[in-house]
Enzyme design. Structure first.
Site, short mmCIF file in Angstrom:
data_model
loop_
_atom_site.label_atom_id
_atom_site.label_comp_id
_atom_site.label_asym_id
_atom_site.label_seq_id
_atom_site.Cartn_x
_atom_site.Cartn_y
_atom_site.Cartn_z
CB THR A 129 -1.07 0.18 1.33
OG1 THR A 129 -1.73 -0.91 1.06
CG2 THR A 129 -1.61 1.36 1.56
CE1 TYR B 22 -6.60 -4.08 6.74
CE2 TYR B 22 -4.94 -5.65 6.04
CZ TYR B 22 -5.41 -4.41 6.32
OH TYR B 22 -4.48 -3.22 6.68
C1 LIG Z 1 4.40 0.35 3.29
C2 LIG Z 1 3.92 -1.26 3.49
C3 LIG Z 1 2.86 -1.48 2.87
C4 LIG Z 1 2.00 -2.68 2.86
N1 LIG Z 1 0.80 -2.93 2.30
C5 LIG Z 1 0.31 -4.29 1.93
C6 LIG Z 1 -0.90 -4.62 1.29
O1 LIG Z 1 -1.37 -3.73 0.53
N2 LIG Z 1 -1.28 -5.85 1.07
C7 LIG Z 1 -0.73 -6.78 1.71
O2 LIG Z 1 -1.14 -7.97 1.84
N3 LIG Z 1 0.57 -6.55 2.51
C8 LIG Z 1 0.98 -5.50 2.76
N4 LIG Z 1 2.09 -5.02 3.48
C9 LIG Z 1 2.94 -6.46 3.96
C10 LIG Z 1 4.02 -6.51 2.79
O3 LIG Z 1 3.27 -7.23 1.64
C11 LIG Z 1 4.95 -7.77 3.50
O4 LIG Z 1 4.40 -8.71 3.85
C12 LIG Z 1 5.59 -6.95 4.53
O5 LIG Z 1 6.40 -6.04 4.18
C13 LIG Z 1 7.11 -8.13 5.00
O6 LIG Z 1 7.69 -8.30 3.88
P1 LIG Z 1 9.31 -7.87 3.75
O7 LIG Z 1 10.06 -8.31 4.79
O8 LIG Z 1 9.52 -8.37 2.14
O9 LIG Z 1 9.07 -6.54 3.34
C14 LIG Z 1 2.66 -3.88 3.24
C15 LIG Z 1 3.87 -3.57 3.82
C16 LIG Z 1 4.56 -2.33 4.09
C17 LIG Z 1 5.84 -2.06 4.31
#
Ligand SMILES: Cc1cc2nc3c(=O)[nH]c(=O)nc-3n(C[C@H](O)[C@H](O)[C@H](O)COP(=O)(O)O)c2cc1C
Length: 363
Positions: free
Chosen positions: A25, A178
């Site tokens: 997001t 959600y």
């Molecule tokens: C800024 C931000 C926005 C996110 N928005 C979503 C989203 O829209 N939908 C979702 O399922 N997860 C969302 N997440 C979770 C990420 O998809 C992901 O699961 C999380 O960042 C962990 O993965 P990473 O360690 O590779 O960052 C968001 C995470 C961050 C940091």
């Protein structure tokens, strides 16, 4: 065992590598939840991902309570997604739309003062992001059984709209506390009808939504995201192994294109969990490609592929600051760190101004 750089077929979609972009997001749509031209550049810069999963995108007004997040329920929104998808395709990328209903996380400010819906009449902990800053969540009303066909119709319309916008498919957001997750887990579902109580009943909404979407656009263009492990936004379960094992089996029977899981460990930086990973149970129960997420870098992701524990890795924060992430991982180049202050800020800063490793703008 495959390398992260190897292609993979997920249902009807040919992904050119196994470095997927996790849904993120970013709050760069309009106040009416219509995508904007700056999003064309952002996504195109990241088109080298094997698959882009878009930021969570509202299926309906009722389901969307995030400032400046996009939706996909109106013709205007569909028209505004088209240039984004077209540009990603022209750059050789693949992109699916993450379909979002936030349930009790929607603040009444987004609903003209009405209550949000959830599995049961509960209130999420902490506070909602609204246009007027952070506000405490309101108590949800339990979604009456008579309204479930209408909810499924909203998913059906959103999935068809995604295909009309040119997307390669969709991912149903059933994670992170959600609406669908509120039904799945027994920490937020206290119903005594056929959508609550037993595991079979709690996975019913997930499977009905998934069947609806698969009937609309094809199971081979339908993915699902789950987050079995650890409490998030007040949603947790007393027996995640049994619940998510059953969910994975049911999704496997529908024949979806892929299943993605956000599963932080004890050292997770975007959520933590001390429960043993549920991924091995899901992998055994699910027949299609399994994509894992949370806290991976290149070597850690490759190790999981080498061990046969996943078929691809979804990277979230690494993709924010490294638009050319697959090339960086392939070369073992250092990864730039993202800045939290620009996660949801409006405008180009921290959005489309991260350079590629050669210093040039991506794409
Ligand atoms: C800024 C931000 C926005 C996110 N928005 C979503 C989203 O829209 N939908 C979702 O399922 N997860 C969302 N997440 C979770 C990420 O998809 C992901 O699961 C999380 O960042 C962990 O993965 P990473 O360690 O590779 O960052 C968001 C995470 C961050 C940091």
């Amino acid at each position: 065992m495959p390398s992260l750089s190897d292609p993979i077929r997920i249902g009807a979609i040919e992904a050119k590598n196994r470095v997927f972009m996790a849904p993120l997001t970013r709050g760069r749509a309009t106040r009416a939840h219509v995508p904007t031209p700056i999003m064309v550049e952002y996504y195109t810069q990241r088109a080298s991902a094997g698959l882009i999963i878009t930021e969570a995108t509202g299926i309906s007004q009722e389901g969307l309570g995030w400032p400046y997040a996009p939706g996909i329920w109106s013709d205007e929104q569909v028209a505004a997604w088209k240039p984004i998808v077209k540009a990603v395709h022209a750059a050789g990328g693949r992109i699916v739309c993450q379909l979002w209903h936030m349930g009790r996380i929607v603040h009444p400010d987004f609903l003209d003062g009405a209550k949000p819906v959830s599995a049961s009449a509960t209130t999420a902990p902490d506070a909602a992001h609204t246009y007027a800053g952070k506000k405490p969540y309101a108590e949800a009303r339990a979604l009456p059984i008579e309204e479930i066909p209408r909810l499924l119709a909203d998913y059906d319309r959103a999935a068809r709209n995604a295909i009309a916008a040119g997307f390669d498919g969709v991912q149903i957001h059933a994670a992170n506390g959600y609406l669908i997750d509120q039904f799945l887990r027994d920490g937020s579902n206290f119903r005594d009808d056929r959508y609550g109580g037993s595991i079979e009943n709690r996975i019913r909404l997930l499977t009905e939504v998934t069947r609806t979407v698969a009937d609309a656009i094809g199971a081979d263009r339908t993915g699902v995201r789950l987050s079995p492990n650890g409490a998030i936004q007040g949603v947790d379960d007393s027996d995640p192994d049994a619940l998510f094992g059953a969910a994975a089996k049911a999704l496997s029977e529908i024949g979806i294109a892929f299943l993605e899981m956000r599963e932080p460990g004890p050292e997770g930086t975007f959520g933590t969990s001390n429960h043993a990973p549920v991924a091995p149970i899901v992998k055994a129960a699910f027949d299609g490609p399994l994509v894992l997420n949370s806290d991976y870098d290149g070597p850690k992701g490759q190790a999981v592929l080498d061990a046969g524990k996943a078929d691809a890795i979804a990277y979230g924060r690494p993709f924010l600051a490294n638009p050319d992430l697959p090339a960086r991982i392939a070369e073992g180049a250092p990864l730039k760190k993202d800045e939290q202050k620009t996660w949801y800020s409006q405008g180009p800063e921290g959005y489309i101004d991260y350079p590629t490793r050669s210093g040039a703008k991506a794409a």
